[in-house]
Motif scaffolding. Structure first.
Motif, short mmCIF file in Angstrom:
data_model
loop_
_atom_site.label_atom_id
_atom_site.label_comp_id
_atom_site.label_asym_id
_atom_site.label_seq_id
_atom_site.Cartn_x
_atom_site.Cartn_y
_atom_site.Cartn_z
N LEU A 233 35.91 94.13 -46.60
CA LEU A 233 35.09 94.76 -46.27
C LEU A 233 35.18 95.90 -46.50
CD1 LEU A 233 34.35 92.34 -42.52
CD2 LEU A 233 32.89 92.38 -44.13
N ARG A 234 36.40 96.47 -46.13
CA ARG A 234 36.47 97.91 -46.88
C ARG A 234 36.23 98.18 -48.45
NH1 ARG A 234 41.42 97.15 -42.73
NH2 ARG A 234 42.82 96.10 -45.03
N GLU A 235 37.04 97.43 -48.85
CA GLU A 235 36.49 97.64 -50.36
C GLU A 235 34.88 97.67 -50.75
OE1 GLU A 235 38.87 94.63 -53.01
OE2 GLU A 235 40.12 95.46 -51.50
N ILE A 236 33.78 96.43 -49.95
CA ILE A 236 32.09 96.65 -50.21
C ILE A 236 32.57 98.13 -49.83
CG2 ILE A 236 32.15 95.24 -48.28
CD1 ILE A 236 30.25 94.14 -50.21
N GLN A 237 32.52 98.49 -48.38
CA GLN A 237 32.11 99.68 -47.82
C GLN A 237 32.19 100.97 -49.29
OE1 GLN A 237 34.49 101.31 -43.75
NE2 GLN A 237 33.11 103.01 -43.68
N PHE B 265 33.45 83.21 -42.17
CA PHE B 265 33.23 83.91 -40.32
C PHE B 265 31.61 82.96 -39.61
CE2 PHE B 265 29.63 86.88 -38.73
CZ PHE B 265 30.94 88.05 -38.10
N ILE B 266 31.39 82.12 -40.78
CA ILE B 266 30.17 81.29 -40.03
C ILE B 266 30.70 80.71 -39.19
CG2 ILE B 266 28.42 79.14 -40.86
CD1 ILE B 266 27.46 81.22 -42.71
N SER B 267 31.82 79.58 -39.53
CA SER B 267 32.38 78.84 -38.60
C SER B 267 32.79 79.67 -38.06
CB SER B 267 33.91 78.71 -40.10
OG SER B 267 34.83 77.76 -39.17
N PHE B 268 33.55 81.11 -37.82
CA PHE B 268 33.84 81.54 -36.08
C PHE B 268 32.88 81.12 -35.50
CE2 PHE B 268 34.76 85.31 -34.30
CZ PHE B 268 35.52 85.11 -33.74
N ILE B 269 31.88 81.65 -36.30
CA ILE B 269 30.63 82.27 -35.10
C ILE B 269 30.37 80.92 -34.78
CG2 ILE B 269 28.23 82.93 -35.50
CD1 ILE B 269 30.13 85.11 -35.30
N ASP C 40 42.30 87.81 -45.20
CA ASP C 40 41.53 88.62 -46.31
C ASP C 40 40.31 89.09 -46.42
OD1 ASP C 40 43.84 87.35 -47.67
OD2 ASP C 40 42.73 85.63 -48.42
N THR C 41 39.19 89.17 -44.92
CA THR C 41 37.96 89.55 -44.68
C THR C 41 38.19 90.69 -44.55
OG1 THR C 41 37.63 87.02 -43.98
CG2 THR C 41 36.38 88.69 -43.04
N PHE C 42 38.68 91.45 -43.86
CA PHE C 42 39.46 92.68 -43.53
C PHE C 42 39.13 93.94 -44.76
CE2 PHE C 42 39.93 90.37 -39.68
CZ PHE C 42 39.27 91.22 -38.81
N ASN D 134 33.25 90.94 -57.13
CA ASN D 134 33.52 89.62 -55.49
C ASN D 134 32.97 88.91 -55.10
OD1 ASN D 134 36.16 91.21 -55.59
ND2 ASN D 134 34.64 93.00 -56.63
N LYS D 135 32.02 87.95 -55.77
CA LYS D 135 31.01 87.42 -54.72
C LYS D 135 31.72 86.08 -54.30
CE LYS D 135 26.42 85.80 -54.70
NZ LYS D 135 25.39 85.58 -54.98
N GLU D 136 33.29 86.09 -55.12
CA GLU D 136 33.39 85.20 -54.64
C GLU D 136 34.08 84.80 -53.47
OE1 GLU D 136 36.97 82.07 -56.13
OE2 GLU D 136 35.83 82.29 -57.72
N ARG D 137 34.61 86.22 -53.32
CA ARG D 137 35.04 86.86 -52.10
C ARG D 137 34.12 86.40 -51.05
NH1 ARG D 137 38.05 91.93 -53.10
NH2 ARG D 137 38.65 92.17 -51.34
#
Length: 70
Positions: A12-16, A38-42, A7-9, A27-30
């Motif tokens: 990111l396309r939409e915010i671009q 992402f922080i968990s992944f990092i 769902d992240t991708f 869309n702040k909740e998204r």
């Protein structure tokens, strides 16, 4: 190991395409969900990389920039 949630991708396309405050606020909740995941992944990536070489920054949140940068 976790992965970046699919769902992240689209987010990111939409915010671009909609890089303005009104869209972001709607869309702040998204954003919050994507950032948390992402922080968990990092964090997991840092743990794995530290087995090879100690990284200077250990806090995953310090490796993710704010959405609004100066």
């Amino acid at each position: 190991m976790s992965f970046i949630h699919p769902d992240t991708f689209p987010f990111l396309r939409e915010i671009q395409e909609n890089n303005h405050k009104q869209w972001f606020e709607a869309n702040k909740e998204r954003y919050t969900r994507a950032r948390k995941q992402f922080i968990s992944f990092i964090g997991e990536l840092i743990v794995r990389l530290n087995k090879i070489e100690t990284l200077p920054v250990q806090d995953p949140a310090r490796n993710v920039f704010r959405i609004y940068r100066d």
